[in-house]
Scaffold this active site. Structure first.
Site, short mmCIF file in Angstrom:
data_model
loop_
_atom_site.label_atom_id
_atom_site.label_comp_id
_atom_site.label_asym_id
_atom_site.label_seq_id
_atom_site.Cartn_x
_atom_site.Cartn_y
_atom_site.Cartn_z
CG ASP A 15 -1.63 1.25 1.47
OD1 ASP A 15 -2.43 1.63 0.59
OD2 ASP A 15 -1.40 1.90 2.51
CB SER A 123 -1.85 3.10 -4.09
OG SER A 123 -2.34 4.29 -3.50
#
Length: 231
Positions: A15, A123
Site C-alpha cells: 500500500d 494503491s
C-alpha cells in the site's frame, strides 16, 4: 501476533499512503500556518479521505483519489474554520504530491529486489499522485509496478483491486506478500488471498473483519527477515 516466516513468496506489494508515504507530512510542513489544530486537521483529512472512498464505492459514484483528497481536505478546513482556506488548500494539495517516505522504505525495497523478489505499489492513489510521490522518494527504480485503482474504477477493499497486482505481476495471490499500515486494507487483502504482513507502527488492534493476517511487523525493515532474507 507471532511472527512466522512466510515461505514461497515471489513478490511484495505495498500500500502507498500510510505504508510507504507519511500521509501527515503535508500538514506537518505547514503546521505553523495551520496553528494549534494542525494535527487534528490532518487526522480529520485522512479520516474523511478514507470514508469517501468507501462511501463512493458503495454509492457507485467513483471519482479519482485526487478529487477525494481535495474534498476531504475541504471538509477538514471547514470544520476547523481555517483562515485563508483557499491558499492553505492549494498548498496542502501541492504538498501531497511530495509526501515524505518513511526512512526505512528505500533500504527495504533494495533488499527485497536484491533477493530476487518483485516489488510493486497497489494503491487507491490516482496515477499522477503516485508517480509524484515515488519520484520525490527516489524509489522508482526499485519497483516493478505502480498499480492504481483507477484501472478498475473502484476502491479498496474491493477484490478487483487486489486482482490487479496478480494480473500485472503474473504471480499467484498466495505467493504475494501484501503489506499495509491500514488494518482494513490488510484484512481485505488477506480475505482476497494474499499472504499479508500487517504493518502496525502504532500498536493498533486488529479489525474484526474477514481475512487471516499471516504476520505483523512494526517497521518495514522487519519484512526481509520475515521472508527469510538476510540475517
Amino acid at each position: 501476533m507471532a511472527k512466522t516466516k512466510l515461505e514461497n513468496i515471489e513478490a511484495c506489494v505495498f500500500d502507498a499512503y500510510g505504508t510507504l508515504f507519511d500521509v501527515h507530512a503535508a500538514a506537518g510542513r505547514i503546521a505553523d500556518d495551520l496553528g494549534p489544530d494542525a494535527e487534528a486537521i490532518s487526522a480529520l483529512w485522512r479520516q474523511k479521505q478514507l470514508e469517501y472512498t468507501w462511501l463512493r464505492s458503495l454509492m457507485r459514484s467513483h471519482v479519482d483519489f485526487w478529487q477525494i483528497t481535495g474534498d476531504a481536505l475541504s471538509y477538514a478546513l471547514d470544520k476547523f474554520e481555517v483562515s485563508e482556506r483557499d491558499a492553505i488548500h492549494r498548498t496542502l494539495m501541492d504538498l501531497y504530491f511530495r509526501l515524505d517516505a518513511y526512512p526505512e522504505v528505500k533500504q527495504t525495497l533494495t533488499t527485497l529486489r536484491q533477493a530476487g523478489l518483485k516489488t510493486a505499489i497497489l494503491s487507491n492513489g490516482e496515477p499522477k499522485m503516485l508517480a509524484g510521490a515515488v519520484e520525490s522518494a527516489g524509489i522508482g527504480d526499485l519497483l516493478d509496478g505502480i498499480h492504481s485503482v483507477e484501472d478498475v474504477g473502484i476502491y479498496k477493499p474491493d477484490p478487483r483491486v487486489y486482482q490487479l497486482s496478480v494480473d500485472r505481476l503474473g504471480v499467484p495471490a498466495e505467493r504475494i506478500c501484501f503489506v499495509s499500515m491500514n488494518p482494513w486494507d490488510a484484512s481485505g487483502a488477506a480475505h482476497f488471498g494474499f499472504a499479508v504482513a500487517r504493518l502496525n507502527r502504532m500498536g493498533v488492534p486488529p479489525e474484526r473483519l474477514p481475512g487471516d493476517i499471516a504476520a505483523e511487523i512494526k517497521s518495514l525493515d522487519e519484512l526481509p527477515p520475515l521472508l527469510g532474507i538476510g540475517g
